[in-house]
Design an enzyme around this catalytic site. Structure first.
Site, PDB file in Angstrom:
ATOM      1  N   TRP A 258      -0.656  -7.563  10.926  1.00 47.02           N
ATOM      2  CA  TRP A 258      -1.360  -7.611   9.438  1.00 47.02           C
ATOM      3  C   TRP A 258      -0.952  -6.268   8.674  1.00 47.02           C
ATOM      4  O   TRP A 258      -0.505  -5.184   9.089  1.00 47.02           O
ATOM      5  CB  TRP A 258      -2.582  -7.102   9.709  1.00 47.02           C
ATOM      6  CG  TRP A 258      -3.708  -6.851   8.311  1.00 47.02           C
ATOM      7  CD1 TRP A 258      -3.852  -5.501   7.579  1.00 47.02           C
ATOM      8  CD2 TRP A 258      -4.280  -7.642   7.429  1.00 47.02           C
ATOM      9  NE1 TRP A 258      -4.525  -5.672   6.628  1.00 47.02           N
ATOM     10  CE2 TRP A 258      -4.788  -6.967   6.712  1.00 47.02           C
ATOM     11  CE3 TRP A 258      -4.751  -9.106   7.682  1.00 47.02           C
ATOM     12  CZ2 TRP A 258      -5.705  -7.557   5.489  1.00 47.02           C
ATOM     13  CZ3 TRP A 258      -5.212  -9.673   6.516  1.00 47.02           C
ATOM     14  CH2 TRP A 258      -5.886  -8.935   5.391  1.00 47.02           C
ATOM     15  N   ASN A 260      -1.749  -4.465   4.523  1.00 49.51           N
ATOM     16  CA  ASN A 260      -2.358  -4.663   3.344  1.00 49.51           C
ATOM     17  C   ASN A 260      -1.667  -3.759   2.309  1.00 49.51           C
ATOM     18  O   ASN A 260      -0.440  -3.492   2.356  1.00 49.51           O
ATOM     19  CB  ASN A 260      -3.799  -4.598   3.116  1.00 49.51           C
ATOM     20  CG  ASN A 260      -4.787  -3.379   3.925  1.00 49.51           C
ATOM     21  OD1 ASN A 260      -4.421  -3.234   4.963  1.00 49.51           O
ATOM     22  ND2 ASN A 260      -5.658  -2.779   2.994  1.00 49.51           N
ATOM     23  N   ASP A 261      -2.244  -2.614   1.703  1.00 47.87           N
ATOM     24  CA  ASP A 261      -1.941  -1.901   0.776  1.00 47.87           C
ATOM     25  C   ASP A 261      -0.609  -1.123   1.004  1.00 47.87           C
ATOM     26  O   ASP A 261      -0.388  -0.443   2.206  1.00 47.87           O
ATOM     27  CB  ASP A 261      -2.833  -0.680   0.291  1.00 47.87           C
ATOM     28  CG  ASP A 261      -4.290  -0.971   0.227  1.00 47.87           C
ATOM     29  OD1 ASP A 261      -4.571  -2.326  -0.026  1.00 47.87           O
ATOM     30  OD2 ASP A 261      -5.152  -0.475   0.021  1.00 47.87           O
ATOM     31  N   GLN A 277      -0.730  -0.154   4.867  1.00 49.15           N
ATOM     32  CA  GLN A 277      -1.806  -0.469   5.834  1.00 49.15           C
ATOM     33  C   GLN A 277      -1.385  -1.432   6.766  1.00 49.15           C
ATOM     34  O   GLN A 277      -0.989  -2.836   6.619  1.00 49.15           O
ATOM     35  CB  GLN A 277      -2.843  -0.791   5.094  1.00 49.15           C
ATOM     36  CG  GLN A 277      -3.193   0.161   4.097  1.00 49.15           C
ATOM     37  CD  GLN A 277      -4.257   1.338   4.540  1.00 49.15           C
ATOM     38  OE1 GLN A 277      -5.288   1.143   4.885  1.00 49.15           O
ATOM     39  NE2 GLN A 277      -3.702   2.398   4.957  1.00 49.15           N
ATOM     40  N   ARG A 388     -12.763   6.718  -1.708  1.00 46.04           N
ATOM     41  CA  ARG A 388     -11.488   6.536  -0.981  1.00 46.04           C
ATOM     42  C   ARG A 388     -10.442   6.273  -1.896  1.00 46.04           C
ATOM     43  O   ARG A 388     -10.404   6.029  -2.833  1.00 46.04           O
ATOM     44  CB  ARG A 388     -11.566   5.424   0.130  1.00 46.04           C
ATOM     45  CG  ARG A 388     -11.908   4.161  -0.538  1.00 46.04           C
ATOM     46  CD  ARG A 388     -11.875   2.955   0.362  1.00 46.04           C
ATOM     47  NE  ARG A 388     -12.166   1.590  -0.198  1.00 46.04           N
ATOM     48  CZ  ARG A 388     -13.344   1.649  -0.335  1.00 46.04           C
ATOM     49  NH1 ARG A 388     -14.526   2.207  -0.011  1.00 46.04           N
ATOM     50  NH2 ARG A 388     -13.853   0.077  -1.081  1.00 46.04           N
ATOM     51  N   GLU A 444     -10.908   1.098  -6.312  1.00 51.39           N
ATOM     52  CA  GLU A 444     -10.008   1.353  -5.154  1.00 51.39           C
ATOM     53  C   GLU A 444      -8.830   1.734  -5.786  1.00 51.39           C
ATOM     54  O   GLU A 444      -8.290   1.208  -6.764  1.00 51.39           O
ATOM     55  CB  GLU A 444     -10.051   0.306  -3.943  1.00 51.39           C
ATOM     56  CG  GLU A 444     -11.054  -0.251  -3.654  1.00 51.39           C
ATOM     57  CD  GLU A 444     -10.860  -1.306  -2.473  1.00 51.39           C
ATOM     58  OE1 GLU A 444     -11.292  -0.862  -1.336  1.00 51.39           O
ATOM     59  OE2 GLU A 444     -10.554  -2.514  -2.904  1.00 51.39           O
TER      60      GLU A 444
HETATM   61  C1  FRU Z   1      -7.475  -1.430  -0.822  1.00 52.25           C
HETATM   62  C2  FRU Z   1      -8.336  -0.948   0.446  1.00 52.25           C
HETATM   63  C3  FRU Z   1      -8.300   0.831   0.049  1.00 52.25           C
HETATM   64  C4  FRU Z   1      -8.583   1.170   1.646  1.00 52.25           C
HETATM   65  C5  FRU Z   1      -7.665   0.354   2.378  1.00 52.25           C
HETATM   66  C6  FRU Z   1      -8.316   0.048   3.725  1.00 52.25           C
HETATM   67  O1  FRU Z   1      -7.289  -2.839  -0.306  1.00 52.25           O
HETATM   68  O2  FRU Z   1      -9.771  -1.580   0.700  1.00 52.25           O
HETATM   69  O3  FRU Z   1      -9.530   1.083  -0.749  1.00 52.25           O
HETATM   70  O4  FRU Z   1      -7.993   2.551   1.476  1.00 52.25           O
HETATM   71  O5  FRU Z   1      -7.550  -0.938   1.729  1.00 52.25           O
HETATM   72  O6  FRU Z   1      -7.074  -0.904   4.368  1.00 52.25           O
END
Ligand code: FRU
Length: 703
Positions: A258, A260-261, A277, A388, A444
């Site tokens: 996986w 993400n960001d 991430q 966050r 976020e």
């Molecule tokens: C955005 C988010 C952030 C957080 C991260 C967790 O996609 O939700 O706010 O830090 O991803 O993976």
């Protein structure tokens, strides 16, 4: 059942439990050559050498002192080439056995739990230990036994082999099976899924028998993977997925599992570093680490070892969430969000490694102890405070930090802090708050960027990436204009200031298919191309693909001053899933002009980009894929009429279609054609002829 050659030592405590008696008789009926051995005997002088496999099936948590005595015997048995199976609560003993420092955190007596079974990772389902086992199967009914699963944490050394399948859904967050290599031998931990003191329906018993038989028969001869920790291991993982036609070939994606960001974007010693991430456990958003990739040219990326791992005893136990990197007088420093229980709080890590591989977390983490009191931060069923993500910069010798938040009385906020040293932060208040009806409940990943004449603040509000262009001064942001950074599958972007002064932004391109489809693919998530952000002479936002991307261009097809006749599609000769297309489109007599990509010759599958007289660019995914698990949602972006003729710049890459219109507006779509011949490109004019000039290139993959 057929006789097996495998000699099994079935381990038990001073007394065999009912479940262990049932396991023994199952083992005999399955044709294994089995002896029951007491743990004390193993810790004493009983020899394990006659056996191929030691099977420790514990329906209650074993008591620690006896386990510690067993540890060295079991380890040397495995190191010499034996196989060890730890089932049910025996998996909870991996730390005492010195197999893995991180033990399962979800150890529960589960008498009424729903029927369950293994959900095999597609990457590992071909291992001999799973021969004849379906990717999804139900292998037990309610247990009455203690099961051991990894939920909030991951094993440090072990590779996740399976999560949990329930009758009606996947549970990728409940890890039941883990594999380790120890010397010449292998260990499989299966903390759930096998119960013998029960009479389940025939299909459940059949699936259970297949799983247990395959495990015991093959564990001693299966070379089990440890979790890859070095670049070589990650590259091998990436290689395993190389044939997937939906994998991007020049967009960054995780080696497997996986993403993400994007996080911690920084050019350091000339090299571009992208962190992201990452869940090394599977293609699901859970147990978030920081993955790391590095490039010398923004095109070719190498996988680096995982940079941040949650500390089982730290404030980031449940995840190292998003954050950024800064240069603190020569010391690379990360600020990120640590998650634990209902808390999400800022943490800091530094390194003196010029390759930015290994990071030391501050012993003072979390460096901010709680969200501010004024204005009150939103708490939810999950979180004490929605608080966050970090954007940090230095101005006149002072460090400033923005943290994203949701406010209790509604709306997102970007909260400002100041510090002399990146560690002792003083709260200054919001630089901007949003109206929740318009701009979402939580902001976020806020980022404030200095574009020269204007400042840009962008925030991600669960749906969109909203940007504000305006003035920032004295802790307050005055928005003058608002827009979306991208109108499609794009989220949580972050930017890097390059050595040559450019501002490059990457966003996360989430998948547009079901979680089960992620599981089956073995990976999820990609990053956008690096986009150069700037403002033009009128103060408007420009977004262009980084010019470095031109170096990927290969075979080319050009059509100048092409009149596209109405209603029947004209195909390009050039085809593929790794393309760049740049077209100037004037509607002339047409109502709409349509560029289709990833198109089959009979047009059964096609992703259509339609430019309409109303001034919209529509991405029509209704025929993008025959797979019902993928999104058919139409995506739409306004391309104002003054932009005519439209400059359409499109990148196709596996399942990514990334569109730049007039170097201003962006829209990214994830699409999953199923047919091998979904590689065509065509143009269609609707209701009259359109005028088009076009260049198309095949692009070289960089992975
Ligand atoms: C955005 C988010 C952030 C957080 C991260 C967790 O996609 O939700 O706010 O830090 O991803 O993976």
């Amino acid at each position: 059942m057929a006789e097996s050659e495998t000699a099994v030592a079935l381990l038990c405590g001073s007394e065999q439990s009912r479940e262990q008696v049932a396991a023994e008789s199952w083992c005999r009926s399955a044709g294994f050559d089995v002896d029951v051995i007491r743990a004390e005997a193993v810790a004493g002088d009983a020899s394990l050498s006659p056996y191929d496999v030691v099977w420790w099936h514990a329906d209650a948590v074993p008591d620690a002192p006896s386990v510690a005595d067993l540890g060295s015997e079991l380890r040397s048995f495995v190191a010499d080439g034996g196989g060890l199976v730890l089932s049910l609560a025996a998996l909870s003993a991996v730390d005492e056995l010195d197999i893995d420092p991180v033990a399962p955190d979800d150890v529960v007596v589960d008498p009424d739990g729903p029927p369950a079974g293994p959900l095999l990772k597609s990457l590992h389902e071909d291992l001999p230990v799973f021969e004849g086992v379906e990717r999804r199967s139900i292998t037990r009914e309610a247990t009455g036994a203690t099961v051991a699963r990894y939920e909030a944490v991951l094993p440090e050394r072990g590779e996740v082999l399976a999560a949990t399948r329930l009758p009606d859904r996947d549970e990728p967050g409940l890890v039941t099976a883990v594999g380790w290599s120890v010397g010449e031998g292998s260990v499989v931990g299966l903390g759930d899924c096998l119960v013998f003191d029960a009479e389940p329906p025939a299909d459940v018993a059949t699936a259970r028998d297949a799983l247990a038989t395959s495990l015991l028969a093959n564990v001693a001869d299966t070379a089990l993977p440890d979790r890859p920790h070095d670049a070589e291991g990650l590259a091998a993982l990436r290689e395993r997925l190389a044939d997937d036609p939906h994998r991007p070939s020049y967009h960054l994606s995780p080696p497997a599992n996986w993403l993400n960001d994007p996080n911690g974007l920084v050019q350091w010693n000339g090299r571009y570093h992208v962190f992201y991430q990452y869940n090394p456990g599977g293609p699901n958003h859970d147990t978030i680490h920081w993955g790391h990739a590095v490039s010398d040219d923004l095109l070719h990326w190498e996988d680096e070892p995982v940079a941040l791992t949650p500390s089982p005893d730290g404030p980031d136990r449940d995840g190292c969430w998003s954050g950024c990197a800064v240069d603190d007088d020569g010391t690379p420093t990360l600020l990120y969000t640590g998650g634990r229980g209902a808390d999400q709080l800022p943490c800091l890590a530094t390194t003196d490694d010029p390759d930015l591989r290994t990071w030391a977390k501050s012993p003072d983490n979390p460096i901010i102890e709680a969200p501010p009191e004024e204005p009150a931060v939103l708490s939810t069923d999950h979180w004490d405070g929605e608080f966050r993500d970090h954007c940090v910069w230095r101005e006149d010798g002072t460090w400033y930090q923005l943290i994203g938040a949701g406010l209790a009385d509604g709306g997102g906020a970007a909260l400002l802090y100041a510090a002399e040293d990146l560690r002792e932060w003083e709260y200054r208040g919001p630089i901007l708050t949003g109206d929740y009806g318009i701009d979402g409940v939580v902001w976020e990943c806020p980022e404030l960027l200095d574009l020269g004449d204007r400042s840009l603040l962008h925030v991600s509000n669960y749906e969109d990436v909203v940007y504000f262009l305006g003035e920032y001064a004295d802790g307050a942001f005055e928005p003058e204009e608002r827009g979306l950074l991208d109108h499609g599958d794009f989220y949580a972007p972050q930017s890097m200031r390059t050595d040559d002064g450019r501002l490059l932004t990457w966003g996360w391109l989430p998948e547009a298919r079901t979680e089960s489809a992620h599981w089956d693919a073995g990976w999820a998530g990609a990053l956008s191309l690096p986009r150069e952000l700037s403002v033009d002479g009128d103060g408007d936002l420009r977004q262009r693909p980084a010019p470095e991307l031109r170096d990927l261009r290969g075979a080319r097809e050009s059509r100048d001053d092409w009149t596209v006749a109405p209603d029947s599609p004209s195909e390009l000769d050039l085809a593929g899933r790794s393309l760049e297309l740049r077209a100037e489109v004037a509607l002339a007599d047409a109502d709409a002009a349509e560029l289709a990509v990833l198109e089959t010759p009979d047009r059964e599958e096609r992703t259509a980009l339609r430019y309409t007289r109303e001034g919209d660019l529509v991405v029509d995914r209704s025929a993008a894929s025959l797979d019902p698990e993928t999104s058919e949602e139409e995506l739409r972006m306004p391309v104002p009429p003054y932009d005519e003729p439209l400059d359409l710049h499109v990148y196709v890459d596996g399942s990514v279609v990334e569109v730049f219109a007039n170097e201003r507006h962006c829209l990214t779509a994830r699409v999953y054609p199923t047919r091998e011949d979904a590689t065509g490109v065509s143009l269609t004019a609707r209701g009259g002829a359109a005028e088009v000039s076009l260049d198309a290139w095949e692009l070289a993959g960089t992975f």
